[in-house]
Write a protein that holds these residues in place. Structure first.
Motif, PDB file in Angstrom:
ATOM      1  N   GLU A   1     -31.097 -66.487 -64.191  1.00  0.00           N
ATOM      2  CA  GLU A   1     -30.779 -67.159 -65.442  1.00  0.00           C
ATOM      3  C   GLU A   1     -32.088 -67.452 -66.172  1.00  0.00           C
ATOM      4  OE1 GLU A   1     -27.119 -69.990 -64.611  1.00  0.00           O
ATOM      5  OE2 GLU A   1     -28.403 -69.814 -62.830  1.00  0.00           O
ATOM      6  N   GLY A   2     -32.274 -66.836 -67.345  1.00  0.00           N
ATOM      7  CA  GLY A   2     -33.518 -66.972 -68.078  1.00  0.00           C
ATOM      8  C   GLY A   2     -33.377 -67.775 -69.352  1.00  0.00           C
ATOM      9  N   ILE A   3     -34.434 -67.758 -70.158  1.00  0.00           N
ATOM     10  CA  ILE A   3     -34.458 -68.525 -71.402  1.00  0.00           C
ATOM     11  C   ILE A   3     -33.541 -67.892 -72.432  1.00  0.00           C
ATOM     12  CG2 ILE A   3     -35.909 -69.292 -73.314  1.00  0.00           C
ATOM     13  CD1 ILE A   3     -38.261 -69.370 -71.333  1.00  0.00           C
ATOM     14  N   HIS A   4     -33.609 -66.567 -72.552  1.00  0.00           N
ATOM     15  CA  HIS A   4     -32.890 -65.872 -73.613  1.00  0.00           C
ATOM     16  C   HIS A   4     -31.578 -65.240 -73.153  1.00  0.00           C
ATOM     17  CE1 HIS A   4     -36.192 -66.547 -76.312  1.00  0.00           C
ATOM     18  NE2 HIS A   4     -37.040 -65.919 -75.525  1.00  0.00           N
ATOM     19  N   THR A   5     -31.417 -65.055 -71.860  1.00  0.00           N
ATOM     20  CA  THR A   5     -30.206 -64.385 -71.386  1.00  0.00           C
ATOM     21  C   THR A   5     -29.907 -64.813 -69.960  1.00  0.00           C
ATOM     22  OG1 THR A   5     -29.082 -62.244 -71.254  1.00  0.00           O
ATOM     23  CG2 THR A   5     -31.375 -62.337 -70.474  1.00  0.00           C
ATOM     24  N   ASP A   6     -28.765 -64.378 -69.464  1.00  0.00           N
ATOM     25  CA  ASP A   6     -28.312 -64.734 -68.122  1.00  0.00           C
ATOM     26  C   ASP A   6     -27.986 -63.446 -67.370  1.00  0.00           C
ATOM     27  OD1 ASP A   6     -26.960 -65.549 -65.850  1.00  0.00           O
ATOM     28  OD2 ASP A   6     -25.770 -67.074 -66.867  1.00  0.00           O
ATOM     29  N   GLY A   7     -28.636 -63.263 -66.232  1.00  0.00           N
ATOM     30  CA  GLY A   7     -28.440 -62.047 -65.456  1.00  0.00           C
ATOM     31  C   GLY A   7     -27.010 -61.808 -65.020  1.00  0.00           C
ATOM     32  N   HIS A   8     -26.216 -62.864 -64.965  1.00  0.00           N
ATOM     33  CA  HIS A   8     -24.813 -62.693 -64.574  1.00  0.00           C
ATOM     34  C   HIS A   8     -24.061 -61.824 -65.584  1.00  0.00           C
ATOM     35  CE1 HIS A   8     -25.961 -66.278 -62.232  1.00  0.00           C
ATOM     36  NE2 HIS A   8     -25.051 -65.860 -61.363  1.00  0.00           N
ATOM     37  N   ARG A   9     -24.525 -61.803 -66.819  1.00  0.00           N
ATOM     38  CA  ARG A   9     -23.887 -60.986 -67.856  1.00  0.00           C
ATOM     39  C   ARG A   9     -24.067 -59.497 -67.600  1.00  0.00           C
ATOM     40  NH1 ARG A   9     -26.540 -62.904 -73.263  1.00  0.00           N
ATOM     41  NH2 ARG A   9     -25.353 -61.084 -73.985  1.00  0.00           N
ATOM     42  N   TYR A  10     -25.019 -59.154 -66.735  1.00  0.00           N
ATOM     43  CA  TYR A  10     -25.359 -57.745 -66.527  1.00  0.00           C
ATOM     44  C   TYR A  10     -24.947 -57.242 -65.145  1.00  0.00           C
ATOM     45  CZ  TYR A  10     -28.047 -58.707 -70.699  1.00  0.00           C
ATOM     46  OH  TYR A  10     -28.415 -59.083 -71.976  1.00  0.00           O
ATOM     47  N   ILE A  11     -24.131 -58.026 -64.453  1.00  0.00           N
ATOM     48  CA  ILE A  11     -23.685 -57.612 -63.118  1.00  0.00           C
ATOM     49  C   ILE A  11     -22.929 -56.289 -63.181  1.00  0.00           C
ATOM     50  CG2 ILE A  11     -22.076 -58.170 -61.251  1.00  0.00           C
ATOM     51  CD1 ILE A  11     -22.964 -61.084 -61.503  1.00  0.00           C
ATOM     52  N   LEU A  12     -22.032 -56.149 -64.139  1.00  0.00           N
ATOM     53  CA  LEU A  12     -21.267 -54.903 -64.257  1.00  0.00           C
ATOM     54  C   LEU A  12     -22.195 -53.717 -64.505  1.00  0.00           C
ATOM     55  CD1 LEU A  12     -18.542 -53.513 -64.276  1.00  0.00           C
ATOM     56  CD2 LEU A  12     -18.323 -54.051 -66.711  1.00  0.00           C
ATOM     57  N   ASP A  13     -23.196 -53.897 -65.366  1.00  0.00           N
ATOM     58  CA  ASP A  13     -24.172 -52.828 -65.615  1.00  0.00           C
ATOM     59  C   ASP A  13     -24.906 -52.454 -64.329  1.00  0.00           C
ATOM     60  OD1 ASP A  13     -23.521 -52.859 -68.303  1.00  0.00           O
ATOM     61  OD2 ASP A  13     -25.184 -54.161 -68.873  1.00  0.00           O
ATOM     62  N   ALA A  14     -25.280 -53.480 -63.545  1.00  0.00           N
ATOM     63  CA  ALA A  14     -25.999 -53.229 -62.288  1.00  0.00           C
ATOM     64  C   ALA A  14     -25.133 -52.442 -61.308  1.00  0.00           C
ATOM     65  CB  ALA A  14     -26.441 -54.552 -61.673  1.00  0.00           C
ATOM     66  N   VAL A  15     -23.854 -52.807 -61.240  1.00  0.00           N
ATOM     67  CA  VAL A  15     -22.946 -52.111 -60.330  1.00  0.00           C
ATOM     68  C   VAL A  15     -22.762 -50.658 -60.770  1.00  0.00           C
ATOM     69  CG1 VAL A  15     -20.578 -52.028 -59.457  1.00  0.00           C
ATOM     70  CG2 VAL A  15     -21.783 -54.221 -59.607  1.00  0.00           C
ATOM     71  N   ARG A  16     -22.660 -50.446 -62.057  1.00  0.00           N
ATOM     72  CA  ARG A  16     -22.534 -49.073 -62.567  1.00  0.00           C
ATOM     73  C   ARG A  16     -23.739 -48.221 -62.198  1.00  0.00           C
ATOM     74  NH1 ARG A  16     -20.614 -51.036 -68.527  1.00  0.00           N
ATOM     75  NH2 ARG A  16     -18.344 -51.113 -68.146  1.00  0.00           N
ATOM     76  N   GLU A  17     -24.918 -48.857 -62.098  1.00  0.00           N
ATOM     77  CA  GLU A  17     -26.131 -48.117 -61.743  1.00  0.00           C
ATOM     78  C   GLU A  17     -26.289 -47.950 -60.237  1.00  0.00           C
ATOM     79  OE1 GLU A  17     -28.163 -46.587 -63.830  1.00  0.00           O
ATOM     80  OE2 GLU A  17     -26.873 -47.236 -65.488  1.00  0.00           O
ATOM     81  N   GLY A  18     -25.401 -48.571 -59.465  1.00  0.00           N
ATOM     82  CA  GLY A  18     -25.432 -48.350 -58.016  1.00  0.00           C
ATOM     83  C   GLY A  18     -25.715 -49.562 -57.166  1.00  0.00           C
ATOM     84  N   ALA A  19     -25.762 -50.761 -57.758  1.00  0.00           N
ATOM     85  CA  ALA A  19     -25.985 -51.968 -56.952  1.00  0.00           C
ATOM     86  C   ALA A  19     -24.841 -52.138 -55.958  1.00  0.00           C
ATOM     87  CB  ALA A  19     -26.096 -53.194 -57.846  1.00  0.00           C
TER      88      ALA A  19
END
Length: 515
Positions: free
Chosen positions: A49-67
């Motif tokens: 969780e950062g200043i400008h964005t939240d990594g939780h919003r990108y979980i689906l993107d990460a899974v699509r890339e192979g996480a």
């Protein structure tokens, strides 16, 4: 951050505290990422969780890339099949723990020297590294400027002086696997802060403090918090742990800095001091004579003394060299004065007091100075040795310590004849507002006469060179070694030295350096 072999997730779970695991299976982890754009098949993705964005919003993107596994404070609803979710209270702390475990705790196999301070960290790291190598030791390094793990010294491609924990652990693992004995690491206040935990699982043996002045209060909240976070480097030093590596545990600090008593209070291993003011320090310099090619001084250690010359300009480099000398002398258990013959071959850091020569009738220097403390050290030196006018080109970072901006302007106004304010890294802030904040400290200046606000850095450099007369000195400050300028649209490539050379060439100065 990838491993070709892979590590079963189950073998890493004991390395950190977790609250819940959702999903089944024991995926083979091949790497750790905290940016979804860097995810590769088999990665553990850490949702920060950062200043400008939240990594939780990108979980689906990460899974699509192979996480294959996700580490974070929240589990999405509904969870995706085939992915293991690990819910934790502190993602950054857990990321540090699991990264160290994934790379098999590389700092336990290295003698690790951490260098912290507001100014002088990168130079001191480089000087310690060089002295160790001259003594026949195998040393790796990581600083804002440079990186050396298993091959040649190269430019650090990262914008963070202290990168996130997975990168730190990977770099240390590369040093270990390359057979390095020492790792010399730039340890920033951000990296040492428990809020980021970037250096939480680096087992330091030696801590070095250059100084603590005004910087990063936007992050730390107060100067006291800033100092405390830097002091974390000394709080973690352990003689018992270092004994297992065959390395003495100790601290080195600048006795002239007002934070020295505070460091002394919190350092539980021997603390050695250096000074350019007090001969009673463990290592001291006196009778300093500076020029734009270097410094001559007398070095004092206990009851002995000897003359010295270093090919590094600026009194601040005397301080940096003292810190490096004292560190290596204590590691090697030899008198610091015995290392004097090595000093004549020390090399400076690119972008630190770097002269630019293209046949122009005025001097040009590129330096990374971007804090009030660095300005106080640099400007008197350059002013003293500039036979003509002094022209200063600089800015201040956006979304960072705003209090320092008028302080920078005030210091520059005491020494410079002409000030040109320009972009450093405005980020999402209004570039002109940043320059106006600095200008408020430039008392007695008239905009359009001896004060100019030119956001475009290339145009600002061009103006400085066009206004420079024979014997003048132009200093380009704040970018130094950096490879980009961060604008509202993101980073754009930038090399201050190359830009200065190209502008000089466009103005008709085409003589190559050294000719």
């Amino acid at each position: 951050m990838s491993s070709q072999v892979g590590v079963p997730l189950s073998t890493l779970l004991a390395s950190f505290e977790w609250d819940e695991i959702v999903g089944t299976g024991d995926p083979l982890l091949k790497g750790i990422s905290y940016d979804s754009r860097d995810v590769q098949p088999g990665h553990l993705f850490c949702a920060l969780e950062g200043i400008h964005t939240d990594g939780h919003r990108y979980i689906l993107d990460a899974v699509r890339e192979g996480a294959v596994a996700i580490l974070g404070r929240n589990v999405p609803e509904p969870p995706l099949n085939g992915v293991v979710y690990i819910r934790v209270k502190d993602t950054r702390k857990a990321m540090s723990r699991v990264s160290a475990a994934f790379y098999q705790y590389p700092s336990r196999s290295l003698k690790v020297i951490g260098v912290t301070g507001t100014d002088g960290k990168s130079s001191t790291v480089y000087y310690i590294h060089q002295l160790l190598e001259m003594r026949g030791k195998k040393s790796g390094l990581l600083s804002t400027v440079s990186l050396l793990t298993d091959g040649e010294l190269k430019k650090n491609p990262l914008r963070q002086s202290t990168p996130e924990a997975p990168i730190i652990q990977e770099v240390l693992a590369e040093m270990r696997d390359a057979g390095k004995e020492f790792a010399v690491i730039e340890a920033t206040s951000h990296g040492l802060s428990h809020r980021t935990s970037r250096l939480l699982d680096v087992e330091f043996d030696v801590g070095v403090l250059t100084n603590v002045t005004h910087e990063h209060l936007d992050f730390h909240g107060s100067w006291e918090n800033y100092r405390s976070d830097k002091t974390n480097l000394f709080r973690v030093l352990s003689q018992h742990r270092s004994d297992a590596k065959g390395c003495p545990a100790f601290g080195v600090a600048n006795r002239d800095d007002k934070s020295f008593p505070y460091i002394q209070e919190h350092c539980k291993v021997p603390l050695y001091s250096y000074s350019i003011r007090e001969k009673g320090a463990d290592l001291a310099a006196s009778h300093i004579e500076s020029d734009l090619q270097g410094n001559t001084f007398v070095l004092h250690e206990k009851e002995t003394s000897a003359p010295c010359r270093i090919p590094l300009p600026g009194v601040f480099n005397v301080e940096n060299v003292l810190a490096a000398l004292l560190t290596v002398a204590r590691i090697e258990e030899v008198p610091a004065l015995s290392l004097i013959p090595l000093l004549k071959t020390l090399k400076g850091v690119r972008g630190r007091m770097t002269p630019i020569h293209r046949g122009q009738p005025f001097s040009v220097l590129v330096d990374y100075a971007h804090t009030p403390g660095a300005f106080e050290k640099l400007f008197p030196v350059v002013r003293k040795f500039s036979p003509g006018r002094l022209i200063a080109v600089f800015g201040s970072a956006g979304e960072r310590d705003v209090e320092k901006r008028p302080m920078q302007g005030a210091i520059a106004s005491r020494y410079a004849d002409l000030i040109i304010l320009t972009n450093e890294d405005p980020r999402l802030e209004d570039p002109l507002k940043i320059l106006q904040d600095i200008a408020r400290g430039c008392g007695g200046r008239t905009e359009g006469k001896d004060l100019f606000l030119i956001p475009d850095r290339g145009e600002a450099i061009r103006m400085a060179f066009q206004k420079a007369l024979p014997q003048d000195t132009v200093v380009l400050l704040g970018k130094g070694h950096e490879s980009s300028i961060i604008l509202s649209t993101g980073p754009v490539p930038w090399d201050e030295i190359e830009k200065a050379e190209s502008v000089l060439e466009e103005l008709g100065y085409r003589q190559r350096q050294g000719k």
